[in-house]
Design a protein around this motif. Structure first.
Motif, PDB file in Angstrom:
ATOM      1  N   LEU A 377     -25.118 -25.776 -42.633  1.00 52.73           N
ATOM      2  CA  LEU A 377     -24.167 -26.590 -43.414  1.00 52.73           C
ATOM      3  C   LEU A 377     -23.831 -27.893 -42.703  1.00 52.73           C
ATOM      4  CD1 LEU A 377     -21.698 -23.827 -44.717  1.00 52.73           C
ATOM      5  CD2 LEU A 377     -23.472 -25.033 -46.012  1.00 52.73           C
ATOM      6  N   SER A 378     -23.729 -27.865 -41.309  1.00 52.08           N
ATOM      7  CA  SER A 378     -23.418 -29.079 -40.548  1.00 52.08           C
ATOM      8  C   SER A 378     -24.540 -30.084 -40.671  1.00 52.08           C
ATOM      9  CB  SER A 378     -23.171 -28.718 -39.077  1.00 52.08           C
ATOM     10  OG  SER A 378     -22.066 -27.834 -38.967  1.00 52.08           O
ATOM     11  N   ARG A 380     -26.640 -30.383 -43.092  1.00 50.71           N
ATOM     12  CA  ARG A 380     -26.660 -30.911 -44.485  1.00 50.71           C
ATOM     13  C   ARG A 380     -25.585 -31.973 -44.668  1.00 50.71           C
ATOM     14  NH1 ARG A 380     -26.069 -27.265 -50.003  1.00 50.71           N
ATOM     15  NH2 ARG A 380     -26.426 -29.011 -51.493  1.00 50.71           N
ATOM     16  N   VAL A 381     -24.421 -31.733 -44.062  1.00 55.84           N
ATOM     17  CA  VAL A 381     -23.327 -32.713 -44.165  1.00 55.84           C
ATOM     18  C   VAL A 381     -23.698 -33.986 -43.444  1.00 55.84           C
ATOM     19  CG1 VAL A 381     -20.956 -33.194 -43.483  1.00 55.84           C
ATOM     20  CG2 VAL A 381     -21.529 -31.005 -44.516  1.00 55.84           C
ATOM     21  N   ALA A 382     -24.347 -33.883 -42.276  1.00 52.36           N
ATOM     22  CA  ALA A 382     -24.734 -35.065 -41.516  1.00 52.36           C
ATOM     23  C   ALA A 382     -25.750 -35.894 -42.308  1.00 52.36           C
ATOM     24  CB  ALA A 382     -25.306 -34.650 -40.164  1.00 52.36           C
ATOM     25  N   LEU A 384     -26.067 -36.047 -45.582  1.00 52.50           N
ATOM     26  CA  LEU A 384     -25.365 -36.687 -46.708  1.00 52.50           C
ATOM     27  C   LEU A 384     -24.545 -37.888 -46.240  1.00 52.50           C
ATOM     28  CD1 LEU A 384     -24.145 -33.554 -48.734  1.00 52.50           C
ATOM     29  CD2 LEU A 384     -26.006 -35.130 -49.329  1.00 52.50           C
ATOM     30  N   ASP A 385     -23.951 -37.746 -44.990  1.00 51.08           N
ATOM     31  CA  ASP A 385     -23.139 -38.852 -44.494  1.00 51.08           C
ATOM     32  C   ASP A 385     -24.008 -40.044 -44.144  1.00 51.08           C
ATOM     33  OD1 ASP A 385     -20.476 -39.805 -43.504  1.00 51.08           O
ATOM     34  OD2 ASP A 385     -21.625 -39.919 -41.630  1.00 51.08           O
ATOM     35  N   ARG A 388     -24.648 -41.975 -47.276  1.00 53.63           N
ATOM     36  CA  ARG A 388     -23.471 -42.404 -48.025  1.00 53.63           C
ATOM     37  C   ARG A 388     -23.275 -43.910 -47.970  1.00 53.63           C
ATOM     38  NH1 ARG A 388     -18.454 -43.322 -46.175  1.00 53.63           N
ATOM     39  NH2 ARG A 388     -19.006 -42.409 -44.146  1.00 53.63           N
TER      40      ARG A 388
END
Length: 535
Positions: A377-378, A380-382, A384-385, A388
């Motif tokens: 999950l970490s 995937r968040v990185a 996406l960021d 962004r």
């Protein structure tokens, strides 16, 4: 006529045909016969049966009066017809009154009739029976045409004589039984005027508008006291029967006594034997209604009390058949006790099932598995960021271009709309200024015209036009007789010019201008008379 012819025959010396006897014209013979006939009979009464009846276009009525052997020609002129109490009908036995005269154009004699009377009660009854059969054949007596009377009318219309005892009896009876509003239409109840006035009264009541200034009656009473068949004959006329049959207001006939019968009784909606009985038919007795209402109220109260008593008894009987409260609650109480005894064991079994389910789920939740899930999950968040910021920059650029395009389109449109609005405001202001200017100019023009009229009315030259004059001496206006006598010469101003008058000589025209600034017209010299003129 025979005496006249005998005298002429004697004057001729008794000579036969071919002698010198005087000759008469046809008109002279006709006039002599007419004088002889009218002088011998005068005004007469003739009884007989009416034969042929003919109404000419001129309005005159021609008919025959006959017996078993002879026929008498009769005529009633147009102006005499309104005076007839009975119109002659074929087959009617009458007594005709009039003058016997001749009709020279056809060499016949005739009776000029100005009054017709039925020849006795038998003739009247025969005429009445004939009219009755005619109206019955037309269906005016049909029962389905009879209208029901209102139970309690608000307004009652009465057609009768206002001075007889009939109207007093009706009003007294109505007052005793149930006071109501009464409208009286005064009519003649016998004679020649009876039938047309009664028919007009019935039609007049029907012509009243409901809710108008004069209330429309709910029921009509046509009433008259008793009398002979001749006295009641006006109510046997066809015009009265047809008016009663056409009435939209229910009508009660109360003509004569109980044994008297007229045609209006057959066409009316209800027949009363007497006028007093008509009032009794029209309204009920107020005291009887009150007593009946009280009796019905008492019966209603008694019936209500009895009904409530019976229902109370029924309710008590049903309550006795119902089981008691203990018996009704015994079964539910027993079921509640059984459920309460099984509740602890059921709770323990439910807790054990939940514990087993929790152990089954928690068996797959190890720390390594959770750490691996968290790491994924970490990452995937990185990712996406990292995407962004470029995405926001692209979105911002697109939004700025869209705003620039909208601004490029909106600014000229807004400027043009603002210009149109300002142009409309300027045009509106210009229109209002023009209207205000025209109004103020009109006011100033009217005020100037008024001042001009006041000036003209105060101008002394307008006074000169009404025959006045201004007297001056040495340029000053003379207002007194003493000042005029002291002046050596006077100057008098008229409407059309000025003249100078010396105190001791005749007036001489002054070469002045008139009030309008023009030279006065030269005086016409009086022409000298021609030689030989008398003037």
């Amino acid at each position: 006529m025979s005496d006249l012819l005998d005298d002429d025959f004697e004057d001729a010396g008794g000579q036969g045909p071919g002698s010198n006897a005087p000759e008469y014209t046809v008109s002279e013979i006709s006039g002599a016969v007419r004088k002889t006939l009218e002088g011998a009979f005068g005004r007469i009464r003739v009884r007989g049966e009416v034969g042929r009846v003919f109404r000419a276009r001129s309005g005159h009525l021609y008919f025959d009066i006959k017996d078993a052997q002879n026929v008498l020609a009769s005529v009633t002129w147009k102006g005499q017809l309104p005076g007839l109490t009975v119109m002659p009908e074929e087959g009617m036995e009458v007594v005709a009154s009039g003058k016997l005269t001749t009709f020279g154009s056809q060499s016949k004699y005739q009776l000029t009739v100005d009054q017709v009377e039925p020849a006795g009660v038998g003739a009247l009854m025969a005429m009445l029976e004939k009219r009755k059969k005619q109206l019955e054949a037309e269906g005016l007596f049909a029962a389905e045409l009879k209208r029901p009377l209102p139970y309690l009318p608000e307004v009652i219309g009465v057609v009768t004589s206002p001075s007889g005892a009939v109207i007093r009896d009706i009003l007294h009876r109505l007052r005793d039984r149930f006071p109501r509003k009464v409208l009286i239409w005064p009519v003649a109840v016998q004679g020649r005027d009876c039938a047309p006035q009664v028919a007009a009264a019935i039609r007049g009541f029907n012509a009243l508008a409901p809710g108008g200034a004069i209330p429309r009656p709910d029921v009509l009473i046509v009433a008259r006291g008793g009398g002979s068949i001749e006295d009641l004959w006006g109510f046997n006329e066809e015009i009265v029967a047809r008016a009663a049959a056409a009435s939209q207001i229910p009508l009660i006939s109360a003509v004569g006594h109980e044994t008297d019968t007229t045609l209006i009784d057959y066409v009316s909606d209800r027949r009363a034997p007497t006028p007093t009985a008509a009032a009794e038919i029209a309204v009920p007795v107020r005291l009887e209604l009150i007593a009946q209402s009280d009796a019905l109220g008492a019966r209603l109260s008694g019936a209500l009390a009895r009904g409530m008593g019976r229902r109370g008894e029924r309710l008590r009987d049903l309550s006795l058949a119902l089981p008691g409260a203990e018996s009704l609650l015994a079964g539910p109480r027993q079921r509640l006790d059984m459920a309460a005894s099984r509740l602890p064991a059921a709770l323990q079994a439910w807790v054990l099932r939940r514990q087993a389910r929790l152990a089954q789920v928690s068996a797959v939740l190890r720390p390594g598995t959770l750490r691996a899930r968290l790491r994924d999950l970490s990452e995937r968040v990185a990712g996406l960021d990292a995407r962004r910021l470029p995405a926001l920059a692209r979105r911002q650029g697109l939004a700025r271009r869209e705003v620039d395009q909208l601004a490029a389109r909106l600014v000229p449109a807004m400027i043009e709309r603002e210009n149109r609005r300002r142009r409309r405001e300027m045009e509106d202001i210009a229109r209002r200024l023009a209207a205000d200017g025209a109004r103020r100019t009109g006011q100033w023009r009217d005020r100037l015209a008024g001042l001009d009229r006041v000036l003209q009315s105060l101008n002394y030259e307008e006074t000169l036009k009404r025959g006045f004059a201004v007297v001056r001496a040495e340029g000053r206006v003379i207002a007194t007789a003493a000042a005029a006598e002291a002046a050596a010469a006077l100057e008098i101003q008229f409407q059309d010019g000025r003249v100078t008058v010396s105190t001791g000589g005749s007036p001489t025209a002054a070469p002045e201008t008139d009030a309008g600034g023009q030279k006065p017209a030269p005086r016409r010299k009086k022409p000298k008379p021609e030689q030989g003129s008398l003037f």
